[in-house]
Design a protein around this motif. Sequence first.
Motif, PDB file in Angstrom:
ATOM      1  N   LEU A 147       7.475  24.309 -15.079  1.00  0.00           N
ATOM      2  CA  LEU A 147       8.703  24.041 -14.333  1.00  0.00           C
ATOM      3  C   LEU A 147       9.275  22.649 -14.585  1.00  0.00           C
ATOM      4  O   LEU A 147      10.252  22.265 -13.938  1.00  0.00           O
ATOM      5  CB  LEU A 147       8.443  24.209 -12.821  1.00  0.00           C
ATOM      6  N   LEU A 148       8.672  21.898 -15.493  1.00  0.00           N
ATOM      7  CA  LEU A 148       9.110  20.522 -15.711  1.00  0.00           C
ATOM      8  C   LEU A 148      10.506  20.486 -16.331  1.00  0.00           C
ATOM      9  O   LEU A 148      10.793  21.205 -17.288  1.00  0.00           O
ATOM     10  CB  LEU A 148       8.127  19.800 -16.628  1.00  0.00           C
ATOM     11  N   THR A 149      11.374  19.635 -15.765  1.00  0.00           N
ATOM     12  CA  THR A 149      12.733  19.487 -16.265  1.00  0.00           C
ATOM     13  C   THR A 149      13.066  18.021 -16.450  1.00  0.00           C
ATOM     14  O   THR A 149      12.387  17.132 -15.921  1.00  0.00           O
ATOM     15  CB  THR A 149      13.753  20.103 -15.291  1.00  0.00           C
ATOM     16  N   TYR A 150      14.137  17.790 -17.187  1.00  0.00           N
ATOM     17  CA  TYR A 150      14.649  16.421 -17.362  1.00  0.00           C
ATOM     18  C   TYR A 150      15.037  15.814 -16.025  1.00  0.00           C
ATOM     19  O   TYR A 150      14.795  14.627 -15.771  1.00  0.00           O
ATOM     20  CB  TYR A 150      15.846  16.470 -18.312  1.00  0.00           C
ATOM     21  N   ALA A 151      15.634  16.623 -15.145  1.00  0.00           N
ATOM     22  CA  ALA A 151      16.055  16.133 -13.828  1.00  0.00           C
ATOM     23  C   ALA A 151      14.865  15.615 -13.021  1.00  0.00           C
ATOM     24  O   ALA A 151      14.968  14.607 -12.315  1.00  0.00           O
ATOM     25  CB  ALA A 151      16.778  17.236 -13.055  1.00  0.00           C
ATOM     26  N   GLN A 152      13.726  16.298 -13.115  1.00  0.00           N
ATOM     27  CA  GLN A 152      12.555  15.832 -12.377  1.00  0.00           C
ATOM     28  C   GLN A 152      12.077  14.491 -12.900  1.00  0.00           C
ATOM     29  O   GLN A 152      11.686  13.614 -12.112  1.00  0.00           O
ATOM     30  CB  GLN A 152      11.420  16.851 -12.463  1.00  0.00           C
ATOM     31  N   LEU A 153      12.093  14.311 -14.215  1.00  0.00           N
ATOM     32  CA  LEU A 153      11.713  13.010 -14.771  1.00  0.00           C
ATOM     33  C   LEU A 153      12.609  11.903 -14.235  1.00  0.00           C
ATOM     34  O   LEU A 153      12.145  10.799 -13.928  1.00  0.00           O
ATOM     35  CB  LEU A 153      11.771  13.046 -16.300  1.00  0.00           C
TER      36      LEU A 153
ATOM     37  N   ILE B 231       0.833  -1.203   0.000  1.00  0.00           N
ATOM     38  CA  ILE B 231       0.000   0.000   0.000  1.00  0.00           C
ATOM     39  C   ILE B 231       0.868   1.254   0.000  1.00  0.00           C
ATOM     40  O   ILE B 231       0.636   2.199  -0.764  1.00  0.00           O
ATOM     41  CB  ILE B 231      -0.947  -0.003   1.216  1.00  0.00           C
ATOM     42  N   VAL B 232       1.893   1.273   0.852  1.00  0.00           N
ATOM     43  CA  VAL B 232       2.788   2.432   0.915  1.00  0.00           C
ATOM     44  C   VAL B 232       3.493   2.637  -0.417  1.00  0.00           C
ATOM     45  O   VAL B 232       3.634   3.773  -0.896  1.00  0.00           O
ATOM     46  CB  VAL B 232       3.812   2.263   2.058  1.00  0.00           C
ATOM     47  N   ALA B 233       3.937   1.552  -1.036  1.00  0.00           N
ATOM     48  CA  ALA B 233       4.614   1.663  -2.335  1.00  0.00           C
ATOM     49  C   ALA B 233       3.680   2.267  -3.380  1.00  0.00           C
ATOM     50  O   ALA B 233       4.096   3.103  -4.192  1.00  0.00           O
ATOM     51  CB  ALA B 233       5.102   0.293  -2.792  1.00  0.00           C
ATOM     52  N   ASP B 234       2.409   1.865  -3.369  1.00  0.00           N
ATOM     53  CA  ASP B 234       1.443   2.425  -4.318  1.00  0.00           C
ATOM     54  C   ASP B 234       1.240   3.919  -4.089  1.00  0.00           C
ATOM     55  O   ASP B 234       1.189   4.711  -5.035  1.00  0.00           O
ATOM     56  CB  ASP B 234       0.095   1.704  -4.196  1.00  0.00           C
ATOM     57  N   VAL B 235       1.113   4.321  -2.828  1.00  0.00           N
ATOM     58  CA  VAL B 235       0.900   5.739  -2.506  1.00  0.00           C
ATOM     59  C   VAL B 235       2.107   6.571  -2.932  1.00  0.00           C
ATOM     60  O   VAL B 235       1.965   7.660  -3.494  1.00  0.00           O
ATOM     61  CB  VAL B 235       0.607   5.909  -1.007  1.00  0.00           C
ATOM     62  N   VAL B 236       3.300   6.064  -2.671  1.00  0.00           N
ATOM     63  CA  VAL B 236       4.517   6.790  -3.037  1.00  0.00           C
ATOM     64  C   VAL B 236       4.604   6.964  -4.546  1.00  0.00           C
ATOM     65  O   VAL B 236       4.917   8.055  -5.057  1.00  0.00           O
ATOM     66  CB  VAL B 236       5.760   6.058  -2.498  1.00  0.00           C
ATOM     67  N   ARG B 237       4.324   5.900  -5.301  1.00  0.00           N
ATOM     68  CA  ARG B 237       4.387   5.997  -6.757  1.00  0.00           C
ATOM     69  C   ARG B 237       3.343   6.967  -7.297  1.00  0.00           C
ATOM     70  O   ARG B 237       3.604   7.729  -8.238  1.00  0.00           O
ATOM     71  CB  ARG B 237       4.210   4.606  -7.378  1.00  0.00           C
ATOM     72  N   CYS B 238       2.149   6.957  -6.712  1.00  0.00           N
ATOM     73  CA  CYS B 238       1.100   7.865  -7.143  1.00  0.00           C
ATOM     74  C   CYS B 238       1.521   9.318  -6.924  1.00  0.00           C
ATOM     75  O   CYS B 238       1.397  10.160  -7.831  1.00  0.00           O
ATOM     76  CB  CYS B 238      -0.193   7.565  -6.372  1.00  0.00           C
ATOM     77  N   ALA B 239       2.028   9.625  -5.737  1.00  0.00           N
ATOM     78  CA  ALA B 239       2.421  11.000  -5.422  1.00  0.00           C
ATOM     79  C   ALA B 239       3.558  11.472  -6.328  1.00  0.00           C
ATOM     80  O   ALA B 239       3.557  12.619  -6.804  1.00  0.00           O
ATOM     81  CB  ALA B 239       2.828  11.094  -3.954  1.00  0.00           C
ATOM     82  N   ALA B 240       4.541  10.602  -6.567  1.00  0.00           N
ATOM     83  CA  ALA B 240       5.671  10.987  -7.410  1.00  0.00           C
ATOM     84  C   ALA B 240       5.210  11.304  -8.831  1.00  0.00           C
ATOM     85  O   ALA B 240       5.633  12.297  -9.439  1.00  0.00           O
ATOM     86  CB  ALA B 240       6.717   9.873  -7.423  1.00  0.00           C
ATOM     87  N   LEU B 241       4.319  10.480  -9.363  1.00  0.00           N
ATOM     88  CA  LEU B 241       3.846  10.699 -10.732  1.00  0.00           C
ATOM     89  C   LEU B 241       3.031  11.983 -10.857  1.00  0.00           C
ATOM     90  O   LEU B 241       3.124  12.701 -11.853  1.00  0.00           O
ATOM     91  CB  LEU B 241       3.010   9.503 -11.192  1.00  0.00           C
ATOM     92  N   LEU B 242       2.233  12.295  -9.846  1.00  0.00           N
ATOM     93  CA  LEU B 242       1.405  13.494  -9.924  1.00  0.00           C
ATOM     94  C   LEU B 242       2.237  14.767  -9.952  1.00  0.00           C
ATOM     95  O   LEU B 242       1.758  15.822 -10.392  1.00  0.00           O
ATOM     96  CB  LEU B 242       0.437  13.535  -8.734  1.00  0.00           C
ATOM     97  N   SER B 243       3.476  14.685  -9.499  1.00  0.00           N
ATOM     98  CA  SER B 243       4.331  15.872  -9.534  1.00  0.00           C
ATOM     99  C   SER B 243       4.687  16.281 -10.974  1.00  0.00           C
ATOM    100  O   SER B 243       5.017  17.444 -11.222  1.00  0.00           O
ATOM    101  CB  SER B 243       5.620  15.624  -8.742  1.00  0.00           C
ATOM    102  N   VAL B 244       4.621  15.332 -11.920  1.00  0.00           N
ATOM    103  CA  VAL B 244       5.002  15.632 -13.306  1.00  0.00           C
ATOM    104  C   VAL B 244       3.993  16.557 -13.982  1.00  0.00           C
ATOM    105  O   VAL B 244       4.369  17.628 -14.491  1.00  0.00           O
ATOM    106  CB  VAL B 244       5.211  14.331 -14.104  1.00  0.00           C
ATOM    107  N   PRO B 245       2.684  16.206 -14.030  1.00  0.00           N
ATOM    108  CA  PRO B 245       1.744  17.156 -14.646  1.00  0.00           C
ATOM    109  C   PRO B 245       1.643  18.467 -13.887  1.00  0.00           C
ATOM    110  O   PRO B 245       1.400  19.516 -14.490  1.00  0.00           O
ATOM    111  CB  PRO B 245       0.411  16.392 -14.641  1.00  0.00           C
ATOM    112  N   LEU B 246       1.846  18.427 -12.554  1.00  0.00           N
ATOM    113  CA  LEU B 246       1.819  19.663 -11.781  1.00  0.00           C
ATOM    114  C   LEU B 246       2.945  20.595 -12.221  1.00  0.00           C
ATOM    115  O   LEU B 246       2.719  21.786 -12.489  1.00  0.00           O
ATOM    116  CB  LEU B 246       1.945  19.349 -10.287  1.00  0.00           C
ATOM    117  N   ALA B 247       4.162  20.051 -12.323  1.00  0.00           N
ATOM    118  CA  ALA B 247       5.298  20.864 -12.753  1.00  0.00           C
ATOM    119  C   ALA B 247       5.127  21.332 -14.194  1.00  0.00           C
ATOM    120  O   ALA B 247       5.477  22.470 -14.540  1.00  0.00           O
ATOM    121  CB  ALA B 247       6.595  20.069 -12.603  1.00  0.00           C
ATOM    122  N   HIS B 248       4.584  20.477 -15.045  1.00  0.00           N
ATOM    123  CA  HIS B 248       4.368  20.864 -16.443  1.00  0.00           C
ATOM    124  C   HIS B 248       3.364  22.006 -16.543  1.00  0.00           C
ATOM    125  O   HIS B 248       3.553  22.954 -17.313  1.00  0.00           O
ATOM    126  CB  HIS B 248       3.870  19.656 -17.236  1.00  0.00           C
TER     127      HIS B 248
END
Length: 401
Positions: free
Chosen positions: A94-100, A73-90
Amino acid sequence: MGRAFNWLWIAYTASVVGTWLAFGAFPLIAIRVLGSGPAAVSGLAAAGLAAGALLGLRLGPWVEHRDKRTVMIVADVVRCAALLSVPLAHGLGLLTYAQLVIVSVIGAAANVAFTAASGAFLKQIVAPERLLRANARFESTTWTVIAVGPMLGGAAVGLLGPVITVYANAAGFLLSGLALAAIRPRPGRTAPRPAGSLADGWRFVHDDHRLRALFRNTIAVNALIMATEPLLAVLLLGELGWPAWWYGLAFGLPCLGGLLGAQLVGRFEQRYGRARVLTMAGVLRILTPVGLALVVAGPGGLLLVVAVEFVVITSMGVFNPLLATERLQRVPDDRISRVLTFWTVANSAAIALTTALWGVLADLVGTRTAIGIAGALLLLTPLLFAGDSLTGRKRVLAWRR
């Protein structure tokens, strides 16, 4: 199969749907949003896997001491939060190669923890004689979703851009975590707490003659196949100018073969025996990828990719459930998390190294030539099945004692 397995299956399905709707999202973002070339696209895939593998080195023994459902469950939550940062930054520009790269690292590390816990959890809720049925059901789900997901994802990319599919990936992990939370833990069952380290996983695989041969073969095959994935994205989407929906169709339609293979694997095992079917499917899955070096821009190129991938994926649909079942049945419960972590870390590290090397190779000799070299090397991998011996069998028996 039981209520607990049904919820686990729902969680798996949600995760797979999200993942394959977002098939190729990061390479597409790197190519079309950030303007990255072949080396950078390969480096993105390699960096995430390599760093995730390093972080995963400590996760096997740690997972062994934790409740497996909670870890998942924790692994799923962590992956979800990390992925949501991409469209937010875009959206904020502010989206960069380093963030990807960072998001890829977080996802890879969480995947190591999830994989280590999920195998042990499956053994807790499914009887040993039903493991092949369970793994075949997972495999059928995977190929069913992949048959449709990339095509729908490709259409969404064409209409709304590559960033939109990242939302689907994040939602899949969120729904997976919710389904896992619905599983009621069995009373009186505690996680095993053995002493040891991830090296125990390596020693067990090394001392088991059958697992050692399967490990060598699968690591090499996975590394060479996955190393060409970002290069194919560059070749097909960039150099040949394929539309995104062609790309999804080329890798989605052949997955019907994977569904077919997963449906037939039980019959094949009963008729021909597991060892023979594993070997034959393992050989068949590496015969055609060399043909990808001949792909062209028009419909003929699309048909070639579909034909090549159909052979590969049908063979994988047979091979993968048998491999997963063989591994779970040969490894004792108190070592399963460490063995799966070692296997996942080694697989990720091999893919990362090979992907990075092939990105450099593509810059030196061209994308198409690099893909052809990987296909030629795949033809040599059946030699790695060698290694079954009486000595290895004696070593694993001694280890278990």
